[in-house]
Design an enzyme around this catalytic site. Structure first.
Site, PDB file in Angstrom:
ATOM      1  N   TYR A   1      68.957 -13.452 -12.733  1.00  0.00           N
ATOM      2  CA  TYR A   1      69.974 -14.428 -13.073  1.00  0.00           C
ATOM      3  C   TYR A   1      70.854 -13.924 -14.206  1.00  0.00           C
ATOM      4  CZ  TYR A   1      66.592 -17.216 -10.491  1.00  0.00           C
ATOM      5  OH  TYR A   1      65.731 -17.668  -9.530  1.00  0.00           O
TER       6      TYR A   1
ATOM      7  N   ASP B   1      59.470 -31.534 -11.161  1.00  0.00           N
ATOM      8  CA  ASP B   1      59.204 -32.893 -10.694  1.00  0.00           C
ATOM      9  C   ASP B   1      59.895 -33.919 -11.585  1.00  0.00           C
ATOM     10  OD1 ASP B   1      57.449 -32.003 -12.729  1.00  0.00           O
ATOM     11  OD2 ASP B   1      55.924 -33.471 -12.205  1.00  0.00           O
TER      12      ASP B   1
ATOM     13  N   GLU C   1      55.565 -39.439 -20.278  1.00  0.00           N
ATOM     14  CA  GLU C   1      56.583 -39.922 -19.345  1.00  0.00           C
ATOM     15  C   GLU C   1      57.612 -40.843 -19.992  1.00  0.00           C
ATOM     16  OE1 GLU C   1      54.195 -39.587 -15.105  1.00  0.00           O
ATOM     17  OE2 GLU C   1      53.749 -41.276 -16.439  1.00  0.00           O
TER      18      GLU C   1
ATOM     19  N   HIS D   1      53.603 -28.205 -10.213  1.00  0.00           N
ATOM     20  CA  HIS D   1      54.863 -28.383 -10.934  1.00  0.00           C
ATOM     21  C   HIS D   1      54.579 -28.138 -12.419  1.00  0.00           C
ATOM     22  CE1 HIS D   1      58.035 -29.361  -8.189  1.00  0.00           C
ATOM     23  NE2 HIS D   1      57.300 -30.245  -7.558  1.00  0.00           N
TER      24      HIS D   1
ATOM     25  N   HIS E   1      48.453  -2.044 -11.569  1.00  0.00           N
ATOM     26  CA  HIS E   1      47.368  -1.952 -10.593  1.00  0.00           C
ATOM     27  C   HIS E   1      47.144  -0.485 -10.211  1.00  0.00           C
ATOM     28  CE1 HIS E   1      47.120  -6.289 -10.031  1.00  0.00           C
ATOM     29  NE2 HIS E   1      48.440  -6.306 -10.000  1.00  0.00           N
TER      30      HIS E   1
END
Length: 380
Positions: A291, A102, A364, A97, A235
């Site tokens: 998007y 998360d 946090e 994450h 590549h």
């Protein structure tokens, strides 16, 4: 607003422990099966009746009536090997994450926990959405399966590990770019490196292509209108003395201007057609629309700012849009709403990282702030 923060801090252990549990078990786009089951269990335990949408996504409602507000969190992780050493680091080798999803899920579950205790709450929908990181994304599927039915406004927050805790960053109107993907194969004819005249060198042709697409940015686009084309993988070849038969490239095109977004694939195709003539190569172009441009609603942005002023120490208004993309843009095409960033850094503690990196980390203390903001939006 201080009351909302007090409530969020009263469940901070739940929010933090939830985040850590989710962080330990990252899963890629549309494979968020354990994540789905964990969120479903949490919601049911709080008294909700979650419904699965778009394979691994979920929605859950509380309250009755019209003008339902939706709050969205994304669920998927990235294919990155985590370099952090804390005890809740990724246990799913090769995934992490690293974009903070998360934290988004944990903050939203925190709102769910608070609202579950509220008498006669206003109508709210929680949207846990899969596959934000991988085009075509999960938002469209959620919408097609009814995630916005009855919704009148929608909000989402994204953690920013570079901004200090207590900072909120946003922009009214266009905030994030349209983000497309392309894959190009340049086909030539291989030969010994000592005899380039016997080859049709795809590496040389590819170098011309890479240079010429930057000419689109500097000569086709208005200098005042952001337009980014980046080739990110190349590549080709197997040895130092062999000119290969082909080169494969992948890249992205980003813009906040609809006209540029519409013209970009045609312009790129024209360069390849010209190279086919001048360098005698052949080519394949796969251009995938990503998007759309993310545009925040001015009225809903103003509403959020008024609430945020009572929670955040620092509110920063972006002067220019960011060239990153977000499939939350699809929701904003359907209903008005706002997408914002909240800070997760704490330089004094040595916590300062970047999104999409193996060392991504946050303080946090940011989590109750995010929960308080979403809770306040859901109760106003």
């Amino acid at each position: 607003m201080k009351n909302a923060l007090k409530k969020a801090n009263s469940i901070k252990d739940y929010i933090i422990n939830t985040r850590r549990e989710l962080h330990k078990h990252p899963e890629p786009a549309f494979k968020e099966n354990r994540t789905h089951d964990f969120i479903e269990k949490q919601l049911k335990g709080l008294g909700y009746k979650p419904k699965t949408l778009n394979k691994t996504g979920l929605i859950a409602d509380i309250g009755k009536g019209k003008n339902r507000i939706a709050l969205r969190a994304d669920m998927d992780a990235l294919p990155i090997v985590e370099e952090n050493s804390f005890r809740y680091k990724s246990e799913n080798e090769g995934y992490m994450h690293a974009c903070g999803h998360d934290t988004h899920m944990a903050m939203l579950l925190g709102v769910g926990k608070l609202l579950a205790k509220t008498k006669n709450p206003r109508p709210v929908r929680f949207i846990f959405q899969p596959s934000e990181e991988k085009i075509p994304g999960g938002a469209k599927g959620m919408i097609e399966e009814g995630a916005l039915k009855g919704v009148s406004e929608i909000y989402a927050i994204h953690i920013n590990p570079e901004a200090e805790v207590g900072t909120l960053t946003l922009k009214s109107g266009v905030m994030l770019a349209a983000a497309d993907e392309m894959e190009i194969t340049i086909k030539g004819k291989g030969a010994h490196a000592a005899e380039p005249h016997k080859a049709i060198d795809p590496i040389y042709a590819s170098s011309l292509f890479i240079n010429q697409i930057q000419g689109l940015v500097s000569r086709k686009a208005d200098p005042g209108k952001p337009f980014v084309i980046s080739i990110c993988t190349i590549h080709a070849g197997t040895a130092f003395n062999i000119i290969p038969d082909e080169v494969k490239m992948k890249g992205t095109v980003r813009t906040i201007e609809k006209e540029l977004w519409q013209k970009a694939p045609e312009w790129i195709g024209d360069i390849l057609k010209a190279l086919k003539i001048s360098s005698e190569i052949d080519y394949e172009l796969s251009y995938k629309r990503g998007y759309p441009i993310l545009k925040n609603d001015p009225e809903k942005t103003e509403k959020l700012v008024k609430i945020a002023k009572g929670l955040f120490k620092n509110i920063e208004f972006m002067e220019n849009p960011i060239m990153g993309g977000e499939d939350f843009a699809y929701y904003l095409q359907e209903v008005p709403g706002t997408f914002v960033f909240i800070g997760g850094a704490n330089k004094k503690k040595g916590i300062h990282s970047k999104l999409h990196t193996a060392g991504f980390n946050i303080d946090e203390k940011a989590l109750p702030l995010g929960t308080a903001l979403l809770y306040s939006l859901a109760t106003k």
